[in-house]
Design a protein around this motif. Structure first.
Motif, PDB file in Angstrom:
ATOM      1  N   ILE A 137       0.853  -1.195   0.000  1.00  0.00           N
ATOM      2  CA  ILE A 137       0.000   0.000   0.000  1.00  0.00           C
ATOM      3  C   ILE A 137       0.887   1.243   0.000  1.00  0.00           C
ATOM      4  CG2 ILE A 137      -2.018  -1.012   1.161  1.00  0.00           C
ATOM      5  CD1 ILE A 137      -0.915   0.235   3.789  1.00  0.00           C
ATOM      6  N   ASP A 138       0.301   2.357  -0.391  1.00  0.00           N
ATOM      7  CA  ASP A 138       1.024   3.625  -0.334  1.00  0.00           C
ATOM      8  C   ASP A 138       1.339   3.947   1.129  1.00  0.00           C
ATOM      9  OD1 ASP A 138       0.951   4.126  -3.034  1.00  0.00           O
ATOM     10  OD2 ASP A 138      -0.938   5.250  -2.933  1.00  0.00           O
ATOM     11  N   PRO A 139       2.433   4.642   1.355  1.00  0.00           N
ATOM     12  CA  PRO A 139       2.716   5.077   2.726  1.00  0.00           C
ATOM     13  C   PRO A 139       1.606   5.999   3.229  1.00  0.00           C
ATOM     14  CG  PRO A 139       4.642   5.371   1.329  1.00  0.00           C
ATOM     15  CD  PRO A 139       3.497   5.040   0.421  1.00  0.00           C
ATOM     16  N   LEU A 140       1.119   5.729   4.415  1.00  0.00           N
ATOM     17  CA  LEU A 140       0.058   6.569   4.962  1.00  0.00           C
ATOM     18  C   LEU A 140       0.595   7.923   5.403  1.00  0.00           C
ATOM     19  CD1 LEU A 140      -1.808   3.906   5.143  1.00  0.00           C
ATOM     20  CD2 LEU A 140      -3.020   5.349   6.752  1.00  0.00           C
ATOM     21  N   TYR A 141      -0.276   8.902   5.345  1.00  0.00           N
ATOM     22  CA  TYR A 141       0.029  10.276   5.780  1.00  0.00           C
ATOM     23  C   TYR A 141       1.337  10.712   5.114  1.00  0.00           C
ATOM     24  CZ  TYR A 141      -3.261   8.324   9.124  1.00  0.00           C
ATOM     25  OH  TYR A 141      -4.320   7.682   9.688  1.00  0.00           O
ATOM     26  N   GLU A 142       2.280  11.173   5.913  1.00  0.00           N
ATOM     27  CA  GLU A 142       3.562  11.585   5.324  1.00  0.00           C
ATOM     28  C   GLU A 142       4.696  10.683   5.789  1.00  0.00           C
ATOM     29  OE1 GLU A 142       4.179  15.783   5.912  1.00  0.00           O
ATOM     30  OE2 GLU A 142       2.395  16.316   4.749  1.00  0.00           O
TER      31      GLU A 142
END
Lengths: 226, 731
Positions: free
Chosen positions: B496-501
């Protein structure tokens, strides 16, 4: 011609002599709330004033009496010293951001999913509703789509579309957007905004944030537009 | 470059749907046609990167970019499609609202006053501080780096690489967990090298020595059970009746820190009955007869029984069974070496394995762990110091990093004068929770000018930092993981994409490098480009390819691979000691001030004032300070407890559920009592952990007492975590 529900709605609006400004006031409040949450505690000196203004306009025109005191509290904070603003920033982050576990995480699914986590079915349902309008969150995949600021912006967008459609005399479009707005309110915002506001209320000693939570709840009710 | 949301604000209006103008800040118009259908479920291969024997192969299930569930990878022959109770909580770790989401700054440190900052501001602040310290002291040695086991993914060694690339720094060197045992096996065999745990099915007799597999290595149990189905007997030796002990055929509650005495007693009885494998021992080792003389002269069963608290007939029983039931496997846990004589006890157990010819055999071995499958490139770790960097001149005259003791971190940081340590960088590490002497750690942190911590959750160390940088979880990263127990290696895909920053250690290093070089060209050598997958790919080399029988890392996407190694370690008899034989007599040990032979070394005695031993072993619901803070764990195990034997409890007037103050000269903790006969009246047990919203930490009472070994192979001796003495009272 059979009148649709939306047209009846709009006609009643006219009958009640609601002004377009009132619509605009509601939109402005939603946007101001959205900016308040999105831009974060660090930008309160910039976001508080528009929020106060938008809330005040609405209260003057038709807002519930109990909101008057909330708006007054906001107003009192407007000319806060840098020290007070600094303290509000810390409090904002303690409530909504972190890095400690935030007291009132600003995401729908945290309040509504059985799991109490982000990125749950509600998040996806909200994403789908955005998509129906050809929209998506700019940070999709990174920030939960059901972030309070994004939901508020979507509501403002739907109302602004309704308003412009009405101005263009496109009643069916106006109806469509009003109903979509109502659907979004009832399926999403209204389903969690009170729990969110309660989380704020029980976690803060700052009148600003309690006042904000009251304005948020009142300002996001779909009944406000009836 | 993609504009962040914040940069976008104040920009011109985004495209608006229809005729109306609407200034979007958070939403944007989709370029593709609306598609609100549910995507097909995608699967990715992941590997649990925690500091754990099992290093499980995982399959992550992802739909619409959302991690829906995590399961065991059925293609992983050791973990075999199953996870542990911690592994099944992973979606809750990734999607916990408690995650650290953005870079944040605390003013002042410890105040709880946090401001959200951009990555750019974070990097600017950090880079300027590094450069200012460098200019003030003429080197980057005032910057101290401490990283250990929060994530054992190979690409995460990029955290070390971050430091190498800015110059010579002060480094916390060592390993808190297992160094005494590592050195013991280094003296004896040349290194630590355990049998394939799957090979335990071939054992006819099994002794688990201070090892609680049911909690800490659950995937070995099916192999042990298989051996038992075939008739093998399972013996568990532990001062605490653990979950694993409860499943044993024979459980022996031994006095703490006396494992060597038990092994010596067994050895004497084996010798007296001539069950010794003389051929194996004499052909493969040096000093065996010297040790036999020691046994004859110094060891009696009376003595062993007295020391260990184990009845003589039991010592005789396990000695006879272990020596005559071939092959017999021993698994030496890490708990038993956390003593001032822990390494020596492991050496004695090693000798017992040699004496009976169980070393180098399938179904046998004195199994402790191994690093045979860790031959990666460590590409992210190796960066040259910038030109002109000034380092620390070591005892060998070479210039380099200044190494300090990870296991006495607070003391060693404070002891540096030339130059002093002024800044800490912590990655994959939570000393606020895990280091000995928490009060000293708190004082040391308070004395720093600047502290940076990379983490996913707001633990004690983050609480004491100036800047926290949000770390990705392993589902948001590319990486590759090996195990120190089984022989498998798996690729970890970005699911998954990295959450938040959040960012990985390598992504952070790239950003820092960019910033430092902008401020002072040439000040950082870390590369500034490369996708996460490219970084992972660079960790592979011909050695790893050949070990796994692959020619490209992408083949691991089809499934993890097991290293092509014989199931029995040391089967070739090629030991890696100076003599190339097993060194029952180790000159190296002697040179390092230790006994040359595996002879008895006295255990630590309880001081009069603090007569109770406090054990702080690994918990069931967490791994060090990870997992226990998550909601499921907080529900299942909401608060810490101290386990007290009813006889001891009665002596101190303590009843079930009472709050108990546990204390010594170092500090105190207050915790709820649980009365149980799983522990002895001499030992109380409270599991190390970080509970959410709690300052509970067993290490407030724990002195940084070194264990006897570790320096040879790991740079520093370990911590005698289990030689901690306290007293108790009703709080």
């Amino acid at each position: 011609m059979v009148q649709t529900k939306g047209e009846v709605f709009l006609m009643r609006e006219c009958a009640e002599q609601r002004t377009l400004e009132k619509y605009q006031a509601k939109i402005n409040l939603l946007l101001a709330l959205s900016r308040f949450f999105d831009q974060g505690g660090e930008q309160l000196p910039k976001t508080l004033e528009p929020l106060n203004k938008a809330a005040a306009v609405l209260v003057q025109s038709e807002g519930p009496k109990e909101l008057e005191s909330a708006v007054k509290i906001l107003e009192e904070y407007l000319n806060s010293s840098p020290e007070v603003y600094q303290a509000l920033t810390y409090e904002f982050n303690r409530l909504f951001v972190g890095p400690a576990a935030p007291k009132a995480p600003p995401y729908e699914s945290v309040y509504r999913s059985a799991e109490g986590l982000v990125m749950q079915e509600q998040t996806l349902a909200v994403r789908k509703m955005y998509l129906r309008e050809g929209l998506h969150s700019q940070e999709q995949g990174h920030e939960p789509d059901d972030f309070i600021g994004t939901e508020l912006e979507f509501m403002a967008y739907l109302l602004s579309r309704a308003l412009s459609s009405q101005q263009e005399q496109n009643l069916s479009a106006a109806q469509y957007y009003l109903e979509l707005h109502r659907e979004f309110c009832s399926k999403h915002m209204e389903q969690w905004v009170e729990a969110f506001a309660q989380a704020i209320g029980r976690s803060t000693d700052y009148p600003l944030f309690t006042a904000l939570s009251k304005i948020l709840v009142a300002g996001t009710q779909s009944s406000f537009c009836k | 470059m993609k504009l962040s949301r914040r940069q976008f604000i104040g920009g011109t209006a985004a495209a608006a749907a229809g005729a109306a103008l609407f200034n979007f800040n958070l939403l944007t118009k989709s370029v593709t046609a609306a598609d609100d259908s549910l995507e097909e479920m995608k699967t990715f291969r992941n590997v649990c990167p925690r500091n754990c024997y099992d290093t499980c192969g995982q399959i992550s299930y992802v739909q619409n970019g959302i991690l829906k569930k995590v399961e065991g990878d059925p293609k992983h022959g050791y973990t075999n499609g199953k996870l542990c109770l911690k592994g099944y909580t992973y979606t809750r770790r990734v999607y916990s609202p408690d995650r650290v989401k953005y870079p944040m700054k605390q003013t002042p440190r410890g105040s709880g006053n946090w401001t959200r900052i951009s990555w750019d501001e974070a990097m600017d602040t950090i880079a300027k501080k590094i450069l200012e310290l460098k200019s003030r002291y003429g080197s980057t040695l005032p910057i101290c780096f401490n990283k250990y086991s929060g994530n054992f993914g190979i690409v995460h060694y990029g955290a070390e690489g971050t430091m190498s690339s800015i110059g010579y720094t002060t480094r916390a060197l060592g390993t808190p967990c297992w160094p005494a045992g590592i050195d013991a096996q280094t003296y004896d065999f040349g290194t630590l090298y355990s049998n394939d745990p799957e090979d335990m099915v071939n054992a006819k007799y099994l002794i688990l020595w201070g090892q609680n597999a049911a909690w800490t290595a659950i995937h070995t149990l099916p192999f042990i059970n298989k051996a038992r189905e075939r008739g093998a007997k399972l013996v568990v030796i532990d001062p605490v009746l653990t979950s694993t002990a409860s499943k044993a055929d024979l459980y022996i509650q031994i006095n703490s820190s006396t494992d060597g005495a038990l092994a010596l007693g067994m050895a004497r009885y084996i010798l007296d009955n001539n069950w010794v494998d003389w051929d194996y021992a004499r052909n493969n080792s040096v000093g065996f007869d010297e040790w036999v003389d020691y046994l004859k002269t110094n060891i009696t069963l009376d003595w062993a029984s007295e020391k260990t608290g184990v009845p003589q007939d039991i010592i005789r029983e396990i000695a006879r069974e272990y020596a005559t039931t071939k092959p017999a496997s021993m698994w030496v846990g890490y708990g038993m070496q956390r003593h001032i004589n822990g390494g020596q006890n492991v050496r004695i157990i090693d000798a017992l394995g040699v004496m009976t010819g169980n070393v180098g055999k399938s179904g046998g071995g004195v199994n402790y762990g191994h690093l045979e499958t860790w031959g990666f490139s460590y590409n992210a770790m190796v960066n040259p110091a910038p030109k002109g960097s000034k380092g620390f001149i070591g005892p060998d005259g070479k210039e380099g990093d200044r190494n300090i003791n990870m296991n006495n971190f607070a003391h060693d940081v404070m002891a540096q004068n030339d130059p002093p340590v002024k800044m800490l960088w912590l990655a994959c590490r939570n000393p606020g929770s895990q280091d000995p002497d928490t009060n000293a750690i708190e004082k040391m942190f308070a004395a720093m000018e600047f502290v940076v911590t990379v983490d996913s959750f707001f633990n004690k160390t983050v609480q004491m930092s100036d800047i926290v940088l949000p770390a990705t979880t392993h589902f948001e990263d590319w990486d590759v993981m090996a195990s120190y127990w089984h022989y498998w290696i798996g690729i970890n895909q970005r699911a998954i994409d990295p959450l938040y920053e959040s960012k990985s250690d390598v992504e952070i290093a790239m950003l820092l490098s960019e910033k430092m070089n902008a401020l002072e060209p040439g000040s950082c050598t870390f590369p500034t480009s490369g996708t996460p997958e490219e970084w992972a790919a660079k960790e592979f080399n011909p050695g790893i390819h050949s070990l796994l029988g692959i020619s490209d890392y992408r083949e691991l996407i089809e499934g993890p691979r097991k290293a092509k190694m014989t199931p029995a370690s040391w089967a070739d008899g090629k030991f890696r000691t100076p003599s190339k034989k097993i060194e029952i007599h180790s000159d190296l040990a002697e040179k390092n001030g230790l006994p040359a032979l595996p002879v008895w070394v006295e255990d630590m005695k309880a001081p009069e004032k603090y007569p109770i031993r406090l054990f702080t072993p690994h918990p069931q619901h967490g791994l060090h300070s990870q997992f226990q803070n998550l909601d499921w764990m907080m529900t299942a195990n909401p608060e810490p407890k101290v386990e007290i034997h009813p006889v001891l409890a009665a002596k101190y007037g303590i009843s079930e559920g009472d709050k108990v103050k546990i204390y010594n000269d170092l500090g105190s903790i207050i915790v709820k009592a649980h009365l149980t006969r799983t522990t002895s009246p001499e030992v109380i047990v409270s599991y190390e952990a970080w509970y959410k919203d709690s300052n509970f930490n067993v290490n407030y009472t724990l002195k940084a007492t070194p264990s006897d070994m570790g320096k040879q192979a790991t740079g520093n001796n370990g911590v005698a975590f289990h030689d901690n003495f306290v007293t108790i009272e009703k709080a």
